[in-house]
Design a protein around this motif. Structure first.
Motif, PDB file in Angstrom:
ATOM      1  N   CYS A  35      42.936  44.452  31.931  1.00 23.49           N
ATOM      2  CA  CYS A  35      42.762  44.739  33.350  1.00 23.49           C
ATOM      3  C   CYS A  35      44.054  45.325  33.925  1.00 23.49           C
ATOM      4  CB  CYS A  35      42.383  43.462  34.100  1.00 23.49           C
ATOM      5  SG  CYS A  35      42.365  43.674  35.885  1.00 23.49           S
ATOM      6  N   CYS A  38      45.523  42.610  36.644  1.00 27.42           N
ATOM      7  CA  CYS A  38      46.019  41.275  36.280  1.00 27.42           C
ATOM      8  C   CYS A  38      46.391  41.141  34.810  1.00 27.42           C
ATOM      9  CB  CYS A  38      45.002  40.204  36.677  1.00 27.42           C
ATOM     10  SG  CYS A  38      43.547  40.203  35.620  1.00 27.42           S
ATOM     11  N   CYS A  46      39.076  43.833  35.495  1.00 33.94           N
ATOM     12  CA  CYS A  46      38.246  42.665  35.184  1.00 33.94           C
ATOM     13  C   CYS A  46      37.322  42.359  36.373  1.00 33.94           C
ATOM     14  CB  CYS A  46      39.123  41.464  34.843  1.00 33.94           C
ATOM     15  SG  CYS A  46      39.894  40.701  36.282  1.00 33.94           S
ATOM     16  N   CYS A  49      39.099  41.029  39.608  1.00 31.89           N
ATOM     17  CA  CYS A  49      39.875  42.054  40.320  1.00 31.89           C
ATOM     18  C   CYS A  49      38.947  43.108  40.908  1.00 31.89           C
ATOM     19  CB  CYS A  49      40.903  42.685  39.386  1.00 31.89           C
ATOM     20  SG  CYS A  49      42.183  41.507  38.892  1.00 31.89           S
TER      21      CYS A  49
HETATM   22 ZN   LIG Z   1      42.014  41.534  36.620  1.00 32.93          ZN
END
Ligand SMILES: [Zn+2]
Length: 240
Positions: A35, A38, A46, A49
């Motif tokens: 991701c 993050c 992800c 997010c």
């Molecule tokens: Zn993420």
């Protein structure tokens, strides 16, 4: 093909483009899949997010005189900064659909507030040729194309993308300059292709001082176009 509800500019909060499917394949190729926001292994963004990014409400940015009305999804910080940087510097193409969807939200809010009907010309702020070459793709051009397609198919607007702006000389590096110096640096740095006058929506990834968007607006108006405004992903708070 599944049927999807039509979305109008007034209903910008409910659209779904589905970037995950588009981006998943590219993620594996690019970075082994993590991701961008993050770092969790998996898709380019992800699910957590993704929902945080999608929940960012587009809003008008406070701009100085000469800068067209501009809408962004939030400040250039945290998730937005991470995703923009990852797209420009690392994961590239796989994140273009994510940024395109984010800028589409900004554009729909802009149109809801400022559009008075009629055809819309979606014009990307051009990146320097060297930047495009190093990156391997044209980020703002891709965002503009995706936005115009969305407006045609989902909002039934008469919209098309046009690379109507081009740089006429290389502006010096903007870093470290004051707002006034940036404005001077940008003046007459873009030219708009002459053509049938249109209502123009300009697309860029970021607004910092607004010098670039002011110059885009000047060039487009000079070519006879009317500015609706600008849609960007994120806005940098003014620091100078
Ligand atoms: Zn993420």
């Amino acid at each position: 093909m599944e049927s999807r509800p039509r979305t109008s500019p007034a209903r910008h909060d409910r659209w779904v483009v589905g970037w995950r499917e588009l981006a998943a394949a590219a993620a594996d190729l690019a970075w082994g899949g993590a991701c961008a926001a993050c770092g969790t292994p998996g898709p380019v963004v992800c699910p957590d997010c993704e929902s945080r990014l999608r929940s960012l409400a587009p809003a008008a940015v406070t701009v100085r005189h000469g800068v067209p009305p501009t809408y962004a999804r939030g400040a250039y910080a945290d998730d937005l900064r991470a995703v923009i940087l990852a797209c420009k510097e690392r994961q590239g193409l796989g994140l273009v659909p994510v940024l395109a969807e984010l800028v589409t939200g900004s554009a729909l809010a802009l149109l809801r507030d400022r559009w008075v009907g009629g055809p819309v010309l979606v014009v990307p702020v051009p990146s320097a040729r060297a930047t495009r070459a190093a990156r391997g793709f044209d980020l703002t051009g891709a965002m503009a194309g995706s936005l115009a397609t969305f407006l045609r198919r989902r909002c039934e607007l008469d919209a098309r993308a046009s690379k109507a702006l081009r740089p006429v000389r290389r502006a010096a590096d903007q870093a470290g300059l004051t707002i006034e110096q940036r404005a001077l640096n940008r003046r007459s740095s873009l030219v708009a292709r002459a053509g049938r006058p249109a209502q123009v929506l300009v697309v860029d990834d970021l607004i910092t001082t607004g010098a670039t968007l002011a110059e885009a607006s000047r060039a487009l108006r000079h070519a006879g176009h009317r500015m609706i405004g600008a849609a960007v992903v994120a806005a940098t708070p003014r620091t100078t």
